[in-house]
Write a protein that holds these residues in place. Structure first.
Motif, PDB file in Angstrom:
ATOM      1  N   GLY A  53       0.903  -1.082   0.083  1.00 38.19           N
ATOM      2  CA  GLY A  53       0.111  -0.077   0.085  1.00 38.19           C
ATOM      3  C   GLY A  53       0.831   1.252   0.024  1.00 38.19           C
ATOM      4  N   SER A  54       1.820   1.236   0.771  1.00 40.60           N
ATOM      5  CA  SER A  54       2.657   2.328   0.808  1.00 40.60           C
ATOM      6  C   SER A  54       3.585   2.544  -0.520  1.00 40.60           C
ATOM      7  CB  SER A  54       3.919   2.091   1.935  1.00 40.60           C
ATOM      8  OG  SER A  54       4.719   3.073   1.916  1.00 40.60           O
ATOM      9  N   GLN A  55       3.979   1.460  -0.926  1.00 40.15           N
ATOM     10  CA  GLN A  55       4.534   1.407  -2.744  1.00 40.15           C
ATOM     11  C   GLN A  55       3.449   2.233  -3.508  1.00 40.15           C
ATOM     12  OE1 GLN A  55       6.229  -2.326  -3.068  1.00 40.15           O
ATOM     13  NE2 GLN A  55       7.857  -1.995  -1.878  1.00 40.15           N
ATOM     14  N   SER A  56       2.224   1.746  -3.258  1.00 40.54           N
ATOM     15  CA  SER A  56       1.254   2.062  -4.085  1.00 40.54           C
ATOM     16  C   SER A  56       1.150   3.493  -4.246  1.00 40.54           C
ATOM     17  CB  SER A  56      -0.149   1.350  -4.239  1.00 40.54           C
ATOM     18  OG  SER A  56       0.018  -0.075  -4.368  1.00 40.54           O
ATOM     19  N   ALA A  57       1.117   4.063  -2.814  1.00 37.18           N
ATOM     20  CA  ALA A  57       0.872   5.650  -2.618  1.00 37.18           C
ATOM     21  C   ALA A  57       2.080   6.344  -2.994  1.00 37.18           C
ATOM     22  CB  ALA A  57       0.646   5.786  -1.241  1.00 37.18           C
TER      23      ALA A  57
END
Length: 117
Positions: A53-57
């Motif tokens: 999720g952090s990488q997606s953000a």
């Protein structure tokens, strides 16, 4: 012998009870270890999901920033194109002026020739 037999029976019962307690303890310990392992695995899954999720953000932020930069580059290109069109127009005016001057020069040359005769 009954006392001994009773004592032996009680010892056997205590021994069986002790063995049963040990087995129960071992089973409980094994089940607890399995549950701990499941919880550790679940925590690992959660950490991976949070990381994704952090990488997606981060990817979305990076894409938005790049898009904003592209918009700025497009705006600059449009302004440069407009300036080039103005330059082209002015060059056209200058070319027309030069052509008129060349034509006028030809007329002046003819007049000078006529005056020399």
């Amino acid at each position: 012998m009954q006392i001994l037999e009773g004592h032996t029976f009680q010892s056997a019962m205590a021994s069986a009870s002790s063995t049963s307690a040990k087995n129960l303890f071992v089973d409980s310990k094994n089940r607890l270890a399995e549950r701990v392992q499941v919880n550790v695995n679940n925590m690992g899954s959660i950490c991976r999901q949070v990381n994704r999720g952090s990488q997606s953000a981060d990817m979305l932020t990076h894409s938005a920033r790049n898009m904003a930069l592209q918009e700025h580059a497009i705006r600059n290109s449009e302004e440069n194109l407009h300036k080039l069109m103005l330059l082209l127009t002015h060059l056209g005016y200058q070319q027309e002026s030069i052509q008129r001057s060349v034509y006028a020069l030809e007329n002046v040359k003819e007049q000078v020739r006529d005056m020399q005769r």
